[in-house]
Design an enzyme around this catalytic site. Sequence first.
Site, PDB file in Angstrom:
ATOM      1  N   CYS A 197       0.830  -1.207   0.000  1.00  0.00           N
ATOM      2  CA  CYS A 197       0.000   0.000   0.000  1.00  0.00           C
ATOM      3  C   CYS A 197       0.871   1.266   0.000  1.00  0.00           C
ATOM      4  CB  CYS A 197      -0.923  -0.010   1.216  1.00  0.00           C
ATOM      5  SG  CYS A 197      -0.039   0.015   2.794  1.00  0.00           S
ATOM      6  N   CYS A 254       2.906   1.744   3.122  1.00  0.00           N
ATOM      7  CA  CYS A 254       4.048   0.817   3.175  1.00  0.00           C
ATOM      8  C   CYS A 254       5.228   1.395   2.388  1.00  0.00           C
ATOM      9  CB  CYS A 254       3.656  -0.541   2.618  1.00  0.00           C
ATOM     10  SG  CYS A 254       2.295  -1.313   3.517  1.00  0.00           S
TER      11      CYS A 254
END
Length: 78
Positions: A10, A13
């Site tokens: 994501c 991240c």
Amino acid sequence: MEIKVLGPGCKKCGTLAEATKKAVEELSIDANITKVDDMIKILSYGVMSTPALVINEKVVVSGKVPSVSEIKEFIKNA
């Protein structure tokens, strides 16, 4: 030093991975940074909320993106 960024890929991240790289560069240390996106491996660390940061096999933060200065503190304390 072994550092792992745990998360499925994501945006948060990616942000954590970049902040971690910056912290390592600013501290001028030798560290291997690895991104882990396999959910089975992530769960094996006991992480239920990503992104998470693991330093030397110890989860230091989970579920949020710490600042570069916070990451530097985590590294210094590892």
